[in-house]
Design a protein around this motif. Structure first.
Motif, PDB file in Angstrom:
ATOM      1  N   ALA A  83     -15.724  14.798  -3.243  1.00 32.05           N
ATOM      2  CA  ALA A  83     -17.094  15.258  -3.453  1.00 32.05           C
ATOM      3  C   ALA A  83     -17.452  16.364  -2.475  1.00 32.05           C
ATOM      4  CB  ALA A  83     -18.066  14.086  -3.317  1.00 32.05           C
ATOM      5  N   LEU A  84     -17.004  16.237  -1.231  1.00 30.53           N
ATOM      6  CA  LEU A  84     -17.283  17.270  -0.242  1.00 30.53           C
ATOM      7  C   LEU A  84     -16.568  18.562  -0.605  1.00 30.53           C
ATOM      8  CD1 LEU A  84     -18.551  18.198   2.376  1.00 30.53           C
ATOM      9  CD2 LEU A  84     -16.641  17.155   3.625  1.00 30.53           C
ATOM     10  N   ALA A  85     -15.327  18.466  -1.074  1.00 28.95           N
ATOM     11  CA  ALA A  85     -14.590  19.658  -1.490  1.00 28.95           C
ATOM     12  C   ALA A  85     -15.300  20.378  -2.630  1.00 28.95           C
ATOM     13  CB  ALA A  85     -13.164  19.280  -1.895  1.00 28.95           C
ATOM     14  N   GLU A  86     -15.854  19.626  -3.561  1.00 29.25           N
ATOM     15  CA  GLU A  86     -16.583  20.235  -4.673  1.00 29.25           C
ATOM     16  C   GLU A  86     -17.814  20.978  -4.173  1.00 29.25           C
ATOM     17  OE1 GLU A  86     -17.233  16.805  -7.086  1.00 29.25           O
ATOM     18  OE2 GLU A  86     -15.285  16.960  -8.098  1.00 29.25           O
ATOM     19  N   ARG A  87     -18.517  20.374  -3.211  1.00 26.29           N
ATOM     20  CA  ARG A  87     -19.681  21.056  -2.633  1.00 26.29           C
ATOM     21  C   ARG A  87     -19.268  22.317  -1.890  1.00 26.29           C
ATOM     22  NH1 ARG A  87     -23.829  19.199  -5.514  1.00 26.29           N
ATOM     23  NH2 ARG A  87     -24.149  16.948  -5.310  1.00 26.29           N
ATOM     24  N   LEU A  88     -18.171  22.216  -1.149  1.00 27.34           N
ATOM     25  CA  LEU A  88     -17.685  23.385  -0.403  1.00 27.34           C
ATOM     26  C   LEU A  88     -17.291  24.515  -1.341  1.00 27.34           C
ATOM     27  CD1 LEU A  88     -15.399  22.262   2.578  1.00 27.34           C
ATOM     28  CD2 LEU A  88     -17.536  23.540   2.665  1.00 27.34           C
ATOM     29  N   LYS A  89     -16.537  24.189  -2.377  1.00 30.56           N
ATOM     30  CA  LYS A  89     -16.079  25.220  -3.318  1.00 30.56           C
ATOM     31  C   LYS A  89     -17.282  25.954  -3.920  1.00 30.56           C
ATOM     32  CE  LYS A  89     -13.424  26.015  -7.545  1.00 30.56           C
ATOM     33  NZ  LYS A  89     -14.514  26.737  -8.248  1.00 30.56           N
ATOM     34  N   ALA A  90     -18.264  25.201  -4.355  1.00 34.15           N
ATOM     35  CA  ALA A  90     -19.441  25.822  -4.959  1.00 34.15           C
ATOM     36  C   ALA A  90     -20.186  26.698  -3.947  1.00 34.15           C
ATOM     37  CB  ALA A  90     -20.374  24.756  -5.522  1.00 34.15           C
ATOM     38  N   PHE A  91     -20.341  26.206  -2.730  1.00 28.29           N
ATOM     39  CA  PHE A  91     -21.092  26.939  -1.717  1.00 28.29           C
ATOM     40  C   PHE A  91     -20.344  28.171  -1.247  1.00 28.29           C
ATOM     41  CE2 PHE A  91     -22.218  27.522   2.830  1.00 28.29           C
ATOM     42  CZ  PHE A  91     -23.547  27.863   2.682  1.00 28.29           C
ATOM     43  N   LEU A  92     -19.044  28.032  -0.979  1.00 29.35           N
ATOM     44  CA  LEU A  92     -18.269  29.166  -0.485  1.00 29.35           C
ATOM     45  C   LEU A  92     -18.103  30.238  -1.553  1.00 29.35           C
ATOM     46  CD1 LEU A  92     -15.472  27.329   1.569  1.00 29.35           C
ATOM     47  CD2 LEU A  92     -17.679  28.249   2.360  1.00 29.35           C
ATOM     48  N   GLY A  93     -18.129  29.833  -2.813  1.00 31.79           N
ATOM     49  CA  GLY A  93     -17.956  30.805  -3.893  1.00 31.79           C
ATOM     50  C   GLY A  93     -19.247  31.379  -4.416  1.00 31.79           C
ATOM     51  N   ALA A  94     -20.386  30.911  -3.885  1.00 32.22           N
ATOM     52  CA  ALA A  94     -21.680  31.371  -4.406  1.00 32.22           C
ATOM     53  C   ALA A  94     -21.906  32.839  -4.078  1.00 32.22           C
ATOM     54  CB  ALA A  94     -22.805  30.529  -3.807  1.00 32.22           C
ATOM     55  N   GLN A 125      -7.340  16.872   6.809  1.00 34.19           N
ATOM     56  CA  GLN A 125      -6.269  16.967   5.814  1.00 34.19           C
ATOM     57  C   GLN A 125      -6.729  16.510   4.425  1.00 34.19           C
ATOM     58  OE1 GLN A 125      -2.814  18.078   6.249  1.00 34.19           O
ATOM     59  NE2 GLN A 125      -3.136  18.114   4.033  1.00 34.19           N
ATOM     60  N   PHE A 126      -7.484  15.428   4.347  1.00 36.60           N
ATOM     61  CA  PHE A 126      -7.919  14.906   3.050  1.00 36.60           C
ATOM     62  C   PHE A 126      -8.836  15.910   2.344  1.00 36.60           C
ATOM     63  CE2 PHE A 126      -7.996  11.129   6.047  1.00 36.60           C
ATOM     64  CZ  PHE A 126      -6.634  10.880   5.912  1.00 36.60           C
ATOM     65  N   LEU A 127      -9.705  16.550   3.111  1.00 43.95           N
ATOM     66  CA  LEU A 127     -10.588  17.568   2.549  1.00 43.95           C
ATOM     67  C   LEU A 127      -9.783  18.771   2.082  1.00 43.95           C
ATOM     68  CD1 LEU A 127     -13.387  18.806   2.005  1.00 43.95           C
ATOM     69  CD2 LEU A 127     -13.431  19.524   4.412  1.00 43.95           C
ATOM     70  N   ILE A 159      -8.689  21.471  -6.344  1.00 46.02           N
ATOM     71  CA  ILE A 159      -9.773  22.033  -7.144  1.00 46.02           C
ATOM     72  C   ILE A 159      -9.596  23.532  -7.366  1.00 46.02           C
ATOM     73  CG2 ILE A 159     -12.249  22.540  -7.154  1.00 46.02           C
ATOM     74  CD1 ILE A 159     -12.669  19.939  -5.601  1.00 46.02           C
ATOM     75  N   GLU A 160      -9.235  24.252  -6.304  1.00 45.67           N
ATOM     76  CA  GLU A 160      -9.219  25.707  -6.397  1.00 45.67           C
ATOM     77  C   GLU A 160      -7.850  26.325  -6.170  1.00 45.67           C
ATOM     78  OE1 GLU A 160     -11.865  27.209  -3.388  1.00 45.67           O
ATOM     79  OE2 GLU A 160     -10.403  26.903  -1.791  1.00 45.67           O
ATOM     80  N   MET A 165       0.848  -1.199   0.000  1.00 46.39           N
ATOM     81  CA  MET A 165       0.000   0.000   0.000  1.00 46.39           C
ATOM     82  C   MET A 165       0.881   1.245   0.000  1.00 46.39           C
ATOM     83  SD  MET A 165      -2.863   1.662   0.083  1.00 46.39           S
ATOM     84  CE  MET A 165      -4.014   0.299   0.239  1.00 46.39           C
ATOM     85  N   THR A 166       0.659   2.132  -0.977  1.00 48.40           N
ATOM     86  CA  THR A 166       1.397   3.396  -1.030  1.00 48.40           C
ATOM     87  C   THR A 166       0.905   4.309   0.079  1.00 48.40           C
ATOM     88  OG1 THR A 166       1.596   3.190  -3.427  1.00 48.40           O
ATOM     89  CG2 THR A 166       1.970   5.369  -2.467  1.00 48.40           C
ATOM     90  N   PRO A 167       1.803   4.895   0.874  1.00 46.78           N
ATOM     91  CA  PRO A 167       1.364   5.787   1.953  1.00 46.78           C
ATOM     92  C   PRO A 167       0.616   7.000   1.398  1.00 46.78           C
ATOM     93  CG  PRO A 167       3.682   5.185   2.197  1.00 46.78           C
ATOM     94  CD  PRO A 167       3.263   4.720   0.841  1.00 46.78           C
ATOM     95  N   TYR A 168      -0.276   7.528   2.221  1.00 45.35           N
ATOM     96  CA  TYR A 168      -1.010   8.725   1.805  1.00 45.35           C
ATOM     97  C   TYR A 168      -0.039   9.874   1.624  1.00 45.35           C
ATOM     98  CZ  TYR A 168      -4.237  12.602   1.573  1.00 45.35           C
ATOM     99  OH  TYR A 168      -4.910  13.728   1.146  1.00 45.35           O
ATOM    100  N   ALA A 169      -0.136  10.586   0.502  1.00 46.89           N
ATOM    101  CA  ALA A 169       0.756  11.709   0.190  1.00 46.89           C
ATOM    102  C   ALA A 169       0.006  13.019   0.409  1.00 46.89           C
ATOM    103  CB  ALA A 169       1.250  11.610  -1.246  1.00 46.89           C
ATOM    104  N   VAL A 170       0.417  13.772   1.402  1.00 45.34           N
ATOM    105  CA  VAL A 170      -0.180  15.082   1.673  1.00 45.34           C
ATOM    106  C   VAL A 170       0.150  16.031   0.529  1.00 45.34           C
ATOM    107  CG1 VAL A 170      -0.028  17.106   3.176  1.00 45.34           C
ATOM    108  CG2 VAL A 170      -0.188  14.814   4.168  1.00 45.34           C
ATOM    109  N   ARG A 171      -0.855  16.723   0.040  1.00 45.43           N
ATOM    110  CA  ARG A 171      -0.646  17.641  -1.085  1.00 45.43           C
ATOM    111  C   ARG A 171      -0.534  19.093  -0.646  1.00 45.43           C
ATOM    112  NH1 ARG A 171      -5.582  15.524  -4.487  1.00 45.43           N
ATOM    113  NH2 ARG A 171      -5.954  14.316  -2.594  1.00 45.43           N
ATOM    114  N   ARG A 172      -1.118  19.433   0.479  1.00 44.79           N
ATOM    115  CA  ARG A 172      -0.953  20.788   1.013  1.00 44.79           C
ATOM    116  C   ARG A 172      -0.508  20.663   2.455  1.00 44.79           C
ATOM    117  NH1 ARG A 172      -5.034  26.058   1.766  1.00 44.79           N
ATOM    118  NH2 ARG A 172      -3.287  27.482   2.088  1.00 44.79           N
ATOM    119  N   GLU A 173       0.698  21.063   2.724  1.00 44.57           N
ATOM    120  CA  GLU A 173       1.276  20.926   4.059  1.00 44.57           C
ATOM    121  C   GLU A 173       0.686  21.960   5.015  1.00 44.57           C
ATOM    122  OE1 GLU A 173       3.216  18.644   5.154  1.00 44.57           O
ATOM    123  OE2 GLU A 173       3.918  17.671   3.308  1.00 44.57           O
TER     124      GLU A 173
END
Length: 310
Positions: A299-310, A54-56, A63-64, A1-9
């Motif tokens: 999916a949650l991030a997509e909902r957040l982006k749309a809602f926060l940017g509305a 962190q995952f969110l 996305i943004e 199993m490849t360890p989870y790679a954090v994309r934003r520290e």
């Protein structure tokens, strides 16, 4: 199993809030704040930690972009935040800690600086109260499965106080594990939808080794005690009704509230209560359970982006 790679520290800070040494995880800083992207505050649930988001955060950044200041504290008695010298935990303290956190982090911001506020589970219950208590402070409000509690009656109070007093006589404890891998597998047992790489990453932030080398959950065992105070539905709904910000409600399709309340409080009753809030947008994620920010972070991030940017 490849360890989870954090994309934003993230980076950690420790603040003194109401006499407690508070751990606050942050992605970015105040230089990223704009009128369209105010600080985004993420509040975790019971027996969880701020790193749980962190995952969110990673998916939101993909996305943004990373140009958003995100703040996720560990509540008192959880994670790396100090444990108070007390026998129990009360919602007024969570509200006081949140208010003090914002006062401290936004000390140099304009007086009318608003935030976007997200809470999961217990944290969702906190943000619903805070949104009505400090309505001018919130630009957008997000509740991730913070259902509230079954309605109580005044005559329930003697039994509740007695239960609390009885529990005070017995020491509280949490399970220990021989390795961090044992913690990860426990997380997956609790949530079968949690992928192994995320479980392994979470376990190292959710627990720590003790002097004997056993891994223990970073949570005060006193959180397991019954709350001495009964849930006052009418008071909670009065706060909900005072919310001025638009509200985003998100739930998982596999969340089974009967597991918690055995029919005493249903999703249908919750949605009836939610009608007191003026502007509500609702979404359901699938497949997802109560830990929907672990199950469906994209999916949650997509909902957040749309809602926060509305």
């Amino acid at each position: 199993m490849t360890p989870y790679a954090v994309r934003r520290e993230s980076h950690s800070d420790f603040l003194t809030l109401r006499g407690l040494r508070y751990h606050v995880r942050q992605w970015g800083d105040e230089s990223l704040v704009t009128p369209d992207r105010p600080p985004l505050v993420l509040l975790h649930g019971w027996m969880d930690v701020g790193a749980s988001f962190q995952f969110l955060v990673d998916e939101l950044a993909s996305i943004e972009g990373p140009d958003r200041w995100i703040i996720a504290p560990d509540w008192r008695g959880f994670g790396l935040t100090e444990t108070p010298q007390a026998d129990g935990y009360w919602f007024p303290d969570y509200l006081g800690d949140l208010d003090a956190l914002l006062d401290t982090l936004l000390a140099h911001a304009p007086a009318d600086q608003q935030i976007d506020l997200v809470g999961h589970s217990m944290g969702g219950n906190v943000v619903m109260l805070y949104g009505g208590i400090r309505p001018k402070r919130i630009r957008r409000l997000v509740n991730l499965e913070g259902f509230g509690q079954p309605a109580s009656r005044p005559e329930d109070a003697p039994g509740r106080y007695a239960k609390w007093l009885d529990e005070l006589k017995e020491p509280s404890s949490l399970s220990s594990y021989k390795s961090v891998d044992g913690v990860a597998r426990r997380l997956q047992k609790n949530n079968p939808l949690l992928p192994t790489d995320r479980a392994d990453w979470l376990a190292a932030h959710w627990s720590a080794p003790d002097a004997a080398g056993d891994w223990r959950i970073l949570g005060d065992p006193n959180h397991k005690r019954s709350n001495a105070n009964i849930y006052r539905k009418e008071e909670a709904l009065a706060c909900w009704a005072a919310i001025e910000a638009p509200l985003l409600w998100v739930e998982g399709d596999q969340t089974d509230t009967d597991r918690w309340w055995a029919g005493r409080y249903t999703k249908a009753e919750f949605h009836e209560r939610l009608s007191v809030v003026r502007r509500v947008e609702k979404h359901m994620l699938s497949p997802a359970g109560h830990m929907l920010h672990h199950d469906q972070p994209r999916a949650l991030a997509e909902r957040l982006k749309a809602f926060l940017g509305a």
